[in-house]
Design a protein around this motif. Sequence first.
Motif, PDB file in Angstrom:
ATOM      1  N   GLY B 268       0.819  -1.193   0.000  1.00 25.91           N
ATOM      2  CA  GLY B 268       0.000   0.000   0.000  1.00 25.91           C
ATOM      3  C   GLY B 268       0.859   1.251   0.000  1.00 25.91           C
ATOM      4  O   GLY B 268       2.077   1.191   0.029  1.00 25.91           O
ATOM      5  N   ALA B 269       0.192   2.377  -0.045  1.00 30.43           N
ATOM      6  CA  ALA B 269       0.951   3.613  -0.141  1.00 30.43           C
ATOM      7  C   ALA B 269       1.669   3.921   1.174  1.00 30.43           C
ATOM      8  O   ALA B 269       2.805   4.349   1.184  1.00 30.43           O
ATOM      9  N   ASN B 270       0.980   3.680   2.266  1.00 31.59           N
ATOM     10  CA  ASN B 270       1.649   3.965   3.528  1.00 31.59           C
ATOM     11  C   ASN B 270       2.267   2.690   4.075  1.00 31.59           C
ATOM     12  O   ASN B 270       1.576   1.720   4.368  1.00 31.59           O
ATOM     13  N   GLY B 294      -4.994   9.615  14.285  1.00 32.51           N
ATOM     14  CA  GLY B 294      -5.941   8.520  14.148  1.00 32.51           C
ATOM     15  C   GLY B 294      -7.368   8.948  13.933  1.00 32.51           C
ATOM     16  O   GLY B 294      -8.270   8.127  13.905  1.00 32.51           O
ATOM     17  N   ALA B 295      -7.591  10.243  13.773  1.00 28.68           N
ATOM     18  CA  ALA B 295      -8.968  10.707  13.673  1.00 28.68           C
ATOM     19  C   ALA B 295      -9.563  10.408  12.308  1.00 28.68           C
ATOM     20  O   ALA B 295     -10.759  10.227  12.174  1.00 28.68           O
ATOM     21  N   PRO B 297      -9.551   8.048   8.741  1.00 30.42           N
ATOM     22  CA  PRO B 297      -9.065   6.791   8.175  1.00 30.42           C
ATOM     23  C   PRO B 297      -8.091   7.077   7.041  1.00 30.42           C
ATOM     24  O   PRO B 297      -8.086   8.172   6.480  1.00 30.42           O
ATOM     25  N   THR B 298      -7.268   6.115   6.732  1.00 31.76           N
ATOM     26  CA  THR B 298      -6.316   6.301   5.643  1.00 31.76           C
ATOM     27  C   THR B 298      -7.078   6.379   4.327  1.00 31.76           C
ATOM     28  O   THR B 298      -8.213   5.912   4.232  1.00 31.76           O
ATOM     29  N   HIS B 300      -6.983   4.678   1.936  1.00 35.12           N
ATOM     30  CA  HIS B 300      -7.296   3.397   1.310  1.00 35.12           C
ATOM     31  C   HIS B 300      -8.516   2.738   1.911  1.00 35.12           C
ATOM     32  O   HIS B 300      -8.822   1.605   1.600  1.00 35.12           O
ATOM     33  N   SER B 301      -9.168   3.464   2.780  1.00 35.56           N
ATOM     34  CA  SER B 301     -10.365   2.905   3.389  1.00 35.56           C
ATOM     35  C   SER B 301     -11.374   2.559   2.315  1.00 35.56           C
ATOM     36  O   SER B 301     -11.535   3.269   1.322  1.00 35.56           O
ATOM     37  N   THR B 302     -12.065   1.450   2.519  1.00 37.05           N
ATOM     38  CA  THR B 302     -13.041   1.052   1.508  1.00 37.05           C
ATOM     39  C   THR B 302     -14.406   1.654   1.771  1.00 37.05           C
ATOM     40  O   THR B 302     -15.321   1.466   1.001  1.00 37.05           O
ATOM     41  N   PHE B 303     -14.518   2.373   2.870  1.00 38.23           N
ATOM     42  CA  PHE B 303     -15.787   3.027   3.134  1.00 38.23           C
ATOM     43  C   PHE B 303     -15.770   4.394   2.479  1.00 38.23           C
ATOM     44  O   PHE B 303     -14.928   5.222   2.778  1.00 38.23           O
ATOM     45  N   TYR B 384     -14.159  -0.385 -11.636  1.00 39.05           N
ATOM     46  CA  TYR B 384     -14.580   0.165 -12.914  1.00 39.05           C
ATOM     47  C   TYR B 384     -14.075  -0.688 -14.061  1.00 39.05           C
ATOM     48  O   TYR B 384     -14.664  -0.757 -15.119  1.00 39.05           O
TER      49      TYR B 384
END
Lengths: 408, 942
Positions: B268-270, B294-295, B297-298, B300-303, B384
């Motif tokens: 991943g990126a981080n 931590g407030a 999300p990164t 890459h979160s899927t949400f 996509y």
Amino acid sequence: MSAPMEIVLSADSAGQLWNCAVLELHSGTNLLAYRGGNTSSRSLTVLNGEYILGAQLGKNFINVWEIQRKDQLQQKIVCPGIVTCLTASPNGLYLVAGIADAIYLWEVSSGNLLAILSRHYQDLTCLRFSDDSSHFISGGKDNLALVWSLASVVQLDPSHTPEPRHVLSRHSLPITDIHCGLMGPQARVATASLDQTVKLWELSSGEMLLSVLFDVGIMSVTLDPCEYYLFCGGSDGGIFQVSLCSQSLSRDKTFQSDNEGNQVFKGHRNLVTCLSVSMDGTLLLSGSHDETIRLWDIQSKQSVRSINHKGPVTNALIIPAPANMFLPDSRPGIPLPRFSRHLNPSEQGEGVETGGVCLRLAPHTQSVFGDGENTKVRVSELEEEVRTLKKVNKDLYDFSTQLLTKPS
Amino acid sequence: MTKCKKKKRQDDFQKVKLKVGKTKPKADNATNINFRTKGINLTEQLKKDANAPTTHRKLNIKDLLSQLHHYSGTVKQGALVGLRELLTLHPSELDQHLSSLLSEAAAVFTDKDPNVRMSATRLLRFIAQSVPAERTSPFFPLLSAHLSCAMTHIETGIQEDALKVLDVLLDHYPALLAARPALLLNNFLELISHRSTGGGARKGQEGKGRSWALSVNPNRNVTGQQWRLTVLLRLGRFLQAVVEERRAEEGVACVSGDMFSVLNGQGGANAPLELNWEELTYRKGGFQVFEHSGAMPTPHSTFKLRPETEPGAGVSEGLGTGEAVRGFASTLVPLLLDVWVEASASDRSKTDSAHLLTPDAMSLMYQVLSILQLLRKLAPQREYQDTLDVWFRSEYLGDFKQHFMKNFPYGNLDTPKQRRKTDPKRSKQSTTIPGQTVEPLALNVLLCQVMVSMVTLSQREGQAQEPDAEWLMPLRGFVQETLSSGAKLSQRHLHTLLETVWRMVITQRSRAVTEDLLQAVYVQYQQMNLNLQTRTLLLSFYSRLYLQEHNHTHIARSRVLSRWLAALPLQLSQLGHRNPALSDRLLLSIQAAASRGNKALLNSLHTHACRLYDPQEGSVVLLPAESQQRLVQLLYFLPVMSQGLLANLSRCCTAGRVSAGLAASLIRIIHLRSSLSGWSVGSQDMTLRDVDYISFLFSTLTGFSSDELATLQEAGDESVLPPSPLSPLSLYPTPLEQFTHHWDVVEEVCHCLETLGSRSQCFDVLQNGICKNLTGLAVVPDSMAAGLLRAVARLLDLSFLPSEPLLRFLSRCCLSLLSLLLTLQQDTASENNHKREAVWGACVAVLSSIPRLLRLVLQSLRVKDLCEEELPQLAQILSLLLQHTALRNHMLANATLLQHIIQDLTRYCRGESKEQWMTDLLYCYSVTMATHRGNLGLRDIY
């Protein structure tokens, strides 16, 4: 004596005197003990604050007690195999058990077996829910930890087997313990493994944030509620504390020589199998195979209390005291139904469903990848549906008020 | 007056009479042209500018730049050449004047004079070579503006040269160019086609009417086909740049493009933090795990709450969204099809068979296909891409089948050589087009890839697969044939073929097909002498396939795959230390399969375990540390642990070829496997017998095999310390490194033994082991002696009485070690400190925990047997023991014995010279006794 706020729930594999005991957190006095059988590792759970469930060690059933009736086993849930781990969702609606290499998911209100997930290749070791019950994480001896979205698992879609949202596959030996932090889907998950590492993951993206390599295999892991510290119970009896936030207060700390001793809780002589932190983050509970549970003051890293058991400790957790626990006359809100052993009870001819309605979501099939016109049509359709639903709801309300207020 | 006037006029204008046959008189004002001229070119300035560096024409950069505005083409060209010369001579000028240089040079892209344009391109290439992308980026909008101006210029020559400029930019700044793809894409379209204006009505009729149509410009000096080929070539490269840039942006390595190159594509990126507990405890500062505390999300979160871009963006807004890509594709694909249809039609006229293509047509088709392939990859996100594939299938499958598949596979048409010679113009033309030689294999392989991507993952409607089968047949046949023909394939072709196979296997879901295809790949895999890259490629293909098996039963049941898995351990053991990178790959796959409990692999692993874990030439000692660790972890999954394997492992632990830490974790893993540890392995519980386990621990504790001990007994005196009355056993001094290694291992073994359960039984077992195997030895390694003492001290239960033979052996060990300690203390080298402390600690611990042992030691000290030099040593030993607080009470319990020894000592040391050691000893003795008496006295008082 006023009812305690937090209690310690502990069980050992010998189960000579009782199956599991309830202790007062601060004084260590024994409050209650539930009798009958013994409980296997990572399988003691409190369901909805009304029942205590524990999987019988080496047998294929789950012991259930009503939380206020400590003497009497209320029910035995018979399962298709030996239950290796068990947990109930925090909202009390679902029960998840690991049986061999499959995860069984029951709906508590109806007792229906909603899903059998067999994505693990070897036996499961640990199951944990996120605090909002939206996800659960399963860890197994095949080095994998899987993150499941509860909503997608319970979807009624026979053609499509549920897939985990994330596969956490960076451990190289069996997972021993999992801890899921607070904040629902934004939580952080810590996994411990025999490969001597503890890894911290982000639940939402499934990415690894941190990996700490230790000198010994790690058997248990937990985070304090603020997620300032990571506690890792080693297989040599040491408990290691990893600080997750940098403390910039080191300006006036010059004396660093006993730095190493500072971060290890020493006292246990064998595997530390369970760890739990109290709500205020000051006390750490640890249970070990040396047949003791210990309570530690986190700030000073001293053992406050040590309580002997008769066998290797299998479960030890700090939970807020359920309201019903100390009221002998209370009743559970709903009686526990019979838990079914097969996926489709009607097909198996086991237990005729009477009256209950099983409500399960259908999968979302509409593709969003469409042009503007389609979306508009779709939106208007949905709005129409909402309107109908509202109308039905209102009718229902009117009908029931009429029924209730009618003097009879 | 009038007369006078007349006269005058006559004087002024005399009539010249011209007569026929006479030469014409020269006019008075006729120019004499009897001279020669010579031009003087003042190419150099006379003045010398001292401030700025100049070219050989003494022109500085300002002059040159101003000359670019000159009307004359030659001057401009000269200025451009001069600039290049200046910049090569003085690279520092480039940094100072980059902005003006680029803007001026870009302005002449559209110059009318072809020579100027060529020079400008050369200058640009020179600049691009020496200026990195990040420094050009501020000027890039200007450059691309000029570029698109040139590309859309009305003159064909300028258009053609614009492509050369584009080449330069693609070579050096692909990322910058790809960052703004929208405008350029339109330009490309306009180069080969034109927008038909009156299509409004037709559009309504046809639904998705085509607003672009191919255009042919008869003014060009190349044929329309060749022109299209050059444009398509550039378009392909440009799209490639866009795709690569996007991939770099996302940081996702495992987009299907290079799906096999990264095995565990989680990069991943981080990057996650990797920490070590020891580093952690000794490090001063803390570390930061959570970004923004931590407030948030990164990324890459899927949400996701809402899509980041508005849907419905056209081509003009770039290729950021799936919609945009689709829009662009819907314009481009029909054009590409038209290009190919025209080309094939003209080609058909030259050849009889439709399978054979001329080189031109072949390269054209290759470009068309590669652009199609790139279009697929353009989709911004993974999800996509699938929808894009579905769309492609629904729109163009019919066209593709008709135009591409009809004559598959294609072959090369052999053009007779003499025809080329007679047609020099033609051959010249074909050489001007770059990249024109395309092998038929490459073309066919690419076609396979493009067509296979059309097969969508439609599991729902199984019947819909049927029509696919008909056109997939030849493809599959070709792929199988190519792979299993045994010919060596180049890396790129193999990669493409593997991707095709992958896609077929995933989509076809038929067991027979999978089997055939995998078998074909296996033929390749089994080839000898593959280079590392190819081998790795094939390996990662299989391992990825295996990791995918969970939701494809037809893969899981594949026999080829399980055969491949089963062969892995053998390959690993045969590979030895020759190629650590490849071994690591193999291990990754083995580990994955082992953790999934794959039967075939586990059986084969069991068969080859003894070879893999051989202490002399097994992989476990030959490979680098990381692979060693994997091998050790693999032990956890071994189905059965035989005695032979355990013996090997014990030798591995003690031989010192694996690090002490790794040896410790090896012991720990075997501990977990045993049923005594309290951790249940799973269904296969009784696979490690307790007897074997304990004997493993014991032989690891001794650290030397029985053979080695036997040779030690017979070894001459040169290596061992000879026995003496003070050291009843002759000690073999192990090297320091081995000693520390063994010491660490002993600690781990002791820990395992401690947690086994009942201590007294455990000690009993240990005692039996020592009595049976070791008490007869006369030569003992010091590491073994110290280790035994350590283990005995740690494991002894107070309720258990050790047997007499054991105690006697231990007392001899103890005494020998104590005298060794004295010799060690003499050399003050600091590296021996650890050894000294370890030996002393072991002795003290065992002596204080078994009082009887101390007594035995003291009893064995017979002063009269000692020679004179040994007396001081004895005295030192005694004073050491007396000084130690933990031992003091036990010493006092043996006070009479002690008194005897001291009396003997004083008697034998001839009294005349009271030496230092004697005084020390007497002092220690009296102090001990005095405190004892004092205590007694105090006790008497109360």
